[in-house]
Scaffold this motif. Structure first.
Motif, PDB file in Angstrom:
ATOM      1  N   LEU A   8       0.826  -1.205   0.000  1.00 22.19           N
ATOM      2  CA  LEU A   8       0.000   0.000   0.000  1.00 22.19           C
ATOM      3  C   LEU A   8       0.861   1.255   0.000  1.00 22.19           C
ATOM      4  CD1 LEU A   8      -2.838  -1.002   2.492  1.00 22.19           C
ATOM      5  CD2 LEU A   8      -3.114  -0.519   0.058  1.00 22.19           C
ATOM      6  N   CYS A   9       2.003   1.176   0.613  1.00 21.56           N
ATOM      7  CA  CYS A   9       2.864   2.356   0.726  1.00 21.56           C
ATOM      8  C   CYS A   9       3.767   2.561  -0.485  1.00 21.56           C
ATOM      9  CB  CYS A   9       3.732   2.235   1.978  1.00 21.56           C
ATOM     10  SG  CYS A   9       2.777   2.314   3.508  1.00 21.56           S
ATOM     11  N   PHE A  10       4.017   1.501  -1.231  1.00 22.54           N
ATOM     12  CA  PHE A  10       5.012   1.630  -2.302  1.00 22.54           C
ATOM     13  C   PHE A  10       4.517   1.277  -3.700  1.00 22.54           C
ATOM     14  CE2 PHE A  10       7.545   1.080   1.562  1.00 22.54           C
ATOM     15  CZ  PHE A  10       8.374   2.187   1.475  1.00 22.54           C
ATOM     16  N   SER A  11       3.301   0.684  -3.823  1.00 19.38           N
ATOM     17  CA  SER A  11       2.811   0.295  -5.149  1.00 19.38           C
ATOM     18  C   SER A  11       1.775   1.297  -5.645  1.00 19.38           C
ATOM     19  CB  SER A  11       2.190  -1.103  -5.112  1.00 19.38           C
ATOM     20  OG  SER A  11       1.634  -1.425  -6.372  1.00 19.38           O
ATOM     21  N   ASN A  12       1.990   1.746  -6.885  1.00 14.13           N
ATOM     22  CA  ASN A  12       1.042   2.675  -7.502  1.00 14.13           C
ATOM     23  C   ASN A  12      -0.075   1.952  -8.262  1.00 14.13           C
ATOM     24  OD1 ASN A  12       1.930   5.423  -6.961  1.00 14.13           O
ATOM     25  ND2 ASN A  12       3.809   4.835  -8.036  1.00 14.13           N
ATOM     26  N   LEU A  13      -0.028   0.640  -8.320  1.00 12.22           N
ATOM     27  CA  LEU A  13      -1.018  -0.133  -9.072  1.00 12.22           C
ATOM     28  C   LEU A  13      -2.309  -0.250  -8.259  1.00 12.22           C
ATOM     29  CD1 LEU A  13       1.414  -2.960 -10.242  1.00 12.22           C
ATOM     30  CD2 LEU A  13       0.516  -1.082 -11.652  1.00 12.22           C
ATOM     31  N   VAL A  14      -3.409   0.273  -8.805  1.00  7.93           N
ATOM     32  CA  VAL A  14      -4.661   0.274  -8.035  1.00  7.93           C
ATOM     33  C   VAL A  14      -5.169  -1.147  -7.806  1.00  7.93           C
ATOM     34  CG1 VAL A  14      -5.393   2.579  -8.701  1.00  7.93           C
ATOM     35  CG2 VAL A  14      -6.006   0.642 -10.158  1.00  7.93           C
ATOM     36  N   GLN A  15      -4.882  -2.055  -8.757  1.00  2.46           N
ATOM     37  CA  GLN A  15      -5.308  -3.440  -8.548  1.00  2.46           C
ATOM     38  C   GLN A  15      -4.612  -4.030  -7.329  1.00  2.46           C
ATOM     39  OE1 GLN A  15      -4.130  -2.145 -11.375  1.00  2.46           O
ATOM     40  NE2 GLN A  15      -5.047  -3.083 -13.217  1.00  2.46           N
ATOM     41  N   VAL A  16      -3.349  -3.704  -7.176  1.00  2.00           N
ATOM     42  CA  VAL A  16      -2.578  -4.202  -6.028  1.00  2.00           C
ATOM     43  C   VAL A  16      -3.097  -3.550  -4.742  1.00  2.00           C
ATOM     44  CG1 VAL A  16      -0.282  -4.283  -4.958  1.00  2.00           C
ATOM     45  CG2 VAL A  16      -0.549  -4.703  -7.426  1.00  2.00           C
ATOM     46  N   GLN A  17      -3.340  -2.260  -4.790  1.00  2.00           N
ATOM     47  CA  GLN A  17      -3.870  -1.560  -3.609  1.00  2.00           C
ATOM     48  C   GLN A  17      -5.206  -2.168  -3.175  1.00  2.00           C
ATOM     49  OE1 GLN A  17      -4.087   2.568  -4.725  1.00  2.00           O
ATOM     50  NE2 GLN A  17      -1.855   2.868  -4.729  1.00  2.00           N
ATOM     51  N   PHE A  18      -6.077  -2.412  -4.153  1.00  2.00           N
ATOM     52  CA  PHE A  18      -7.393  -2.959  -3.815  1.00  2.00           C
ATOM     53  C   PHE A  18      -7.258  -4.357  -3.202  1.00  2.00           C
ATOM     54  CE2 PHE A  18     -11.235  -5.361  -4.753  1.00  2.00           C
ATOM     55  CZ  PHE A  18     -12.215  -4.512  -4.249  1.00  2.00           C
ATOM     56  N   TRP A  19      -6.421  -5.188  -3.814  1.00  2.00           N
ATOM     57  CA  TRP A  19      -6.241  -6.555  -3.293  1.00  2.00           C
ATOM     58  C   TRP A  19      -5.699  -6.517  -1.869  1.00  2.00           C
ATOM     59  CZ3 TRP A  19      -2.290  -9.609  -1.431  1.00  2.00           C
ATOM     60  CH2 TRP A  19      -2.566 -10.974  -1.308  1.00  2.00           C
ATOM     61  N   CYS A  20      -4.745  -5.637  -1.616  1.00  2.00           N
ATOM     62  CA  CYS A  20      -4.148  -5.536  -0.280  1.00  2.00           C
ATOM     63  C   CYS A  20      -5.179  -5.083   0.751  1.00  2.00           C
ATOM     64  CB  CYS A  20      -2.964  -4.568  -0.304  1.00  2.00           C
ATOM     65  SG  CYS A  20      -1.538  -5.202  -1.215  1.00  2.00           S
ATOM     66  N   LEU A  21      -5.985  -4.080   0.402  1.00  2.00           N
ATOM     67  CA  LEU A  21      -7.010  -3.599   1.330  1.00  2.00           C
ATOM     68  C   LEU A  21      -8.084  -4.663   1.563  1.00  2.00           C
ATOM     69  CD1 LEU A  21      -7.354   0.061   0.007  1.00  2.00           C
ATOM     70  CD2 LEU A  21      -6.511  -0.616   2.263  1.00  2.00           C
ATOM     71  N   GLN A  22      -8.464  -5.338   0.488  1.00  2.00           N
ATOM     72  CA  GLN A  22      -9.455  -6.406   0.621  1.00  2.00           C
ATOM     73  C   GLN A  22      -8.920  -7.536   1.498  1.00  2.00           C
ATOM     74  OE1 GLN A  22     -10.477  -8.686  -2.980  1.00  2.00           O
ATOM     75  NE2 GLN A  22     -12.627  -8.232  -2.540  1.00  2.00           N
ATOM     76  N   THR A  23      -7.667  -7.846   1.316  1.00  2.00           N
ATOM     77  CA  THR A  23      -7.047  -8.909   2.117  1.00  2.00           C
ATOM     78  C   THR A  23      -6.952  -8.501   3.582  1.00  2.00           C
ATOM     79  OG1 THR A  23      -5.784  -9.682   0.200  1.00  2.00           O
ATOM     80  CG2 THR A  23      -4.967 -10.316   2.394  1.00  2.00           C
ATOM     81  N   LEU A  24      -6.547  -7.269   3.837  1.00  2.00           N
ATOM     82  CA  LEU A  24      -6.500  -6.775   5.218  1.00  2.00           C
ATOM     83  C   LEU A  24      -7.878  -6.867   5.872  1.00  2.00           C
ATOM     84  CD1 LEU A  24      -4.204  -3.591   5.102  1.00  2.00           C
ATOM     85  CD2 LEU A  24      -3.810  -5.683   6.409  1.00  2.00           C
ATOM     86  N   HIS A  25      -8.881  -6.466   5.120  1.00  2.00           N
ATOM     87  CA  HIS A  25     -10.255  -6.514   5.635  1.00  2.00           C
ATOM     88  C   HIS A  25     -10.642  -7.940   6.015  1.00  2.00           C
ATOM     89  CE1 HIS A  25     -14.776  -6.514   4.839  1.00  2.00           C
ATOM     90  NE2 HIS A  25     -14.610  -5.784   5.911  1.00  2.00           N
TER      91      HIS A  25
END
Length: 724
Positions: A47-64
């Motif tokens: 979340l802090c270093f990737s600009n790819l929105v697909q990666v951001q979404f997957w990370c947030l979904q996984t955290l959730h």
């Protein structure tokens, strides 16, 4: 780009170039990574270093998902890491000073997912573990619009995920919601409200979209926070200012109206609610509903006014003191003209029931008898609302006339929708009968005076009102033509609407004429007008087969009621029906469109009732019956003679013709009593026996055609009870 990022991109690929097998492998890889103990740290780093929105979404979904499922088994350090990191990201920061990506600069769906993660943490940790979450967030709002927007998203997500009872909740979720709300009330609600006020005051002229977001969040919370935080000398003037200032965006003005709606709808003791409603001085916004009815602002103001009217009416019903009732009625009288306008011209909030509100108001008027001039004016407007609500949309005119699939669906929907409105009409008629009758007369007179085909829906609505009104008239009033009936029924009978060719208009016209037959029964001077309505192109000779068949059935009912009074008209009636009788057996009854209970055979039953009376002279009766039975029997005999040369293509149609002839003869016989055909006029009975002999030949020639066998057996069975 590492393997995880590549797998996420493959899994979310929508270009169509990636095969399903590769996508499944990518998903399996990502699912395996989720099971790792350090998955939360991995997600936070991405979340802090990737600009790819697909990666951001997957990370947030996984955290959730991980927080929801594994929270109880996480270590204190892991929980702290997640809490600190996610909150920092939400406040426009990163995991540490080296972070380069700012999630708040991303698309809305990423920020909404981030809010969902924060709410999941609040679910488990507020107020016992993370008691400062809201206060900490408030201290970050000075960073500007992005953080304010994120705070709104968190509040919205908290409402949707936990607090709002419009969604189904488990007992555990309900308990957590109570815990969170109690803690917020005690600790930070006052500060949040002050922040809302300050933000809207500061940004209303520079960032209207942000202010609208703040007000949308605020609207969700008004139902359970202390109403005094909103209803005061600071916030209420601000909200009305936003609604009324023309230079602001519709989004912002509508959001302010939404907050006022939440204020008026808040559950309160009526003794406290009435002064609150009175203090709002709602008349300030009445004029706004007359603007563009398609605008979002008008929709929001319409919802505000209708909600306000509902609450005022509730206060009137629940408060007993004369002063309180007087204030309630004064407020109602003030707002109702605007509410009626809204009901007729605006799209209303789906939560508002027009019928329920108007029924409640009409019920209150029963206690105000006699009605004052203002209430009588309101009754007239209620009737106008009913008329506007029962009107069909002109866009469906063609569909309803030809009755295709869309037309059937719309007609079924409207039939169901109208039920409660017609009940309301009857209730209004009981409270103010004179006003109701005058309204219906004027509606009908306007429809009668129409000179064009454009207002099909207006004419249909006026006739439907007159039809529905008949349900509330008792038999005595119907017979005597009390009130305006003595004027309305003749007006109806003598009318030929320019749009009478329309199926809906023709049908409701005939139904309405039939409903008021008891009046004609006592006022026989109008019988010739009734016959004209049923026998000309308005009824049985209407070009639409569905109308003509329905007219045949209704005419049979009229004949049953008037019977003896029709004897002088039999000759003319039979002459008018010659083509209909002849056409009955020549139509293509293999068509599914012409099947059903109203297949047109009722015209033979009506004729049977007319000529089967003992008041008809015997010679005339024999002539009438012979002129009907002879051609029918001749048709059957001709079909039987040609039975051997029927081709497979011709047979179904010929069978259908025979079947219709049998139905016609059977229907005709219903009008003749057993006593007449066996005792007083046996010659008539002999004619039916001879006809029966012809029909029995059908069983000999076509022994294996079950539809014919069934019809002949039915006809024989009915004849046995009469002739033998």
């Amino acid at each position: 780009m590492d393997d995880l990022e590549k797998a996420i991109l493959i899994m979310f690929d929508e270009s169509g170039t990636v095969g399903s097998e590769l996508k499944q492998k990518a998903k399996d890889y990502c699912d395996k990574i989720k099971e790792e103990q350090a998955i939360c740290s991995v997600c936070i780093e991405k979340l802090c270093f990737s600009n790819l929105v697909q990666v951001q979404f997957w990370c947030l979904q996984t955290l959730h998902e991980v927080i929801r499922v594994r929270y109880s088994s996480m270590s204190l350090d892991e929980r702290y890491l997640i809490r600190k990191s996610v909150f920092s990201i939400a406040c426009f920061g990163g995991f540490d000073d080296k972070s380069t990506v700012r999630v708040l600069e991303g698309p809305a769906f990423i920020k909404n997912k981030l809010a969902q993660v924060l709410v999941t943490l609040i679910y488990f940790e507020y107020p016992l573990v993370w008691s400062s979450v809201f206060v900490d967030f408030l201290s970050q709002l000075s960073k500007g619009a992005m953080v304010i927007d994120m705070f709104c998203r968190v509040l919205n997500a908290l409402d949707e995920e936990l607090i709002n009872l419009d969604y189904p909740r488990t007992p555990e979720e309900l308990a957590v919601a109570v815990r969170v709300k109690d803690a917020m009330r005690q600790q930070c609600v006052g500060q949040i409200v002050r922040a809302w006020y300050d933000i809207v005051s500061m940004y209303k002229n520079s960032d209207e979209e942000l202010c609208a977001s703040v007000l949308e969040s605020m609207r969700r919370y008004i139902s359970w926070i202390d109403i005094g935080l909103i209803v005061n000398d600071a916030f209420i003037p601000l909200l009305f200012e936003l609604v009324l200032v023309g230079g602001l965006s519709e989004q912002l003005r509508g959001a302010a109206a939404g907050c006022l709606s939440a204020v008026v709808s808040k559950r309160m003791d009526p003794q406290s609610k009435l002064p609150l409603l009175q203090s709002l001085q709602m008349r300030r916004v009445f004029g706004l509903v007359a603007q563009d009815s398609d605008s979002d602002l008008v929709s929001n103001v319409a919802a505000l006014l209708t909600g306000y009217a509902v609450e005022v009416l509730e206060c009137f019903k629940r408060l007993n003191s004369e002063d309180a009732k007087g204030v309630s009625m004064e407020l109602l009288n003030e707002v109702l003209p605007s509410v009626f306008y809204v009901m007729q011209n605006c799209e209303l909030d789906s939560t508002f029931s027009i019928v329920q509100f108007l029924s409640g108001y009409v019920a209150t008027m029963k206690t105000l008898s006699p009605l004052r001039e203002t209430q009588l004016l309101h009754v007239g407007r209620i009737l106008e609302v009913i008329r506007s609500q029962i009107r069909y949309d002109p866009m469906y005119r063609k569909n309803l006339d030809i009755l295709d699939k869309i037309g059937r669906e719309e007609e079924d929907r409207m039939v169901e929708f109208r039920k409660d409105l017609f009940v309301l009409l009857r209730n209004v008629g009981r409270v103010a009968p004179d006003v109701t009758q005058i309204f219906i007369r004027n509606s009908l007179a306007t429809a009668v005076g129409s000179s064009s085909n454009w207002n099909v829906e207006e004419v249909e609505a006026a006739l439907s009102l007159f039809y529905a009104f008949g349900e509330s008239i008792n038999g005595e009033a119907m017979r005597t033509g009390s009130g305006l009936l003595g004027e309305l029924v003749p007006m109806l009978l003598s009318t030929r609407f320019p749009c009478h060719s329309n199926r809906l208009v023709a049908l409701v016209y005939l139904e309405t004429v039939t409903r008021y037959m008891k009046f004609v029964q006592e006022n026989t001077q109008y019988i010739h007008m009734v016959l004209a309505a049923f026998l000309d192109e308005r009824g049985i000779h209407h070009p639409n087969v569905n109308v003509s068949r329905r007219a045949s059935y209704l005419f049979m009912r009229v004949v049953k009621l008037l019977k003896l009074k029709l004897v002088p008209f039999i000759e003319n009636i039979l002459q008018s029906l010659q083509d209909t009788v002849a056409g009955f057996t020549s139509m293509d009854y293999t068509s599914k469109e012409l099947s059903g209970s109203e297949d047109g055979s009722h015209i033979f039953e009506a004729i049977g009732l007319l000529i089967g009376m003992e008041d008809v002279p015997p010679a005339k009766q024999s002539d009438y019956l012979s002129s009907l039975l002879t051609p029918l029997c001749q048709q059957v005999e001709a079909l039987l003679r040609n039975a051997k040369v029927l081709t497979p293509e011709e047979a179904p149609k010929k069978f259908a013709n025979i079947q219709q002839i049998i139905v016609a003869i059977n229907s005709l016989s219903k009008g003749f009593s057993e006593r007449l055909v066996t005792a007083s006029r046996p010659a008539i009975g002999l004619m039916f026996k001879q006809t029966l002999d012809v029909l029995l030949q059908v069983l000999v020639v076509f022994p294996n055609v079950e539809t014919l066998r069934s019809k002949v057996r039915s006809c024989v069975w009915d004849a046995r009870s009469t002739l033998f």
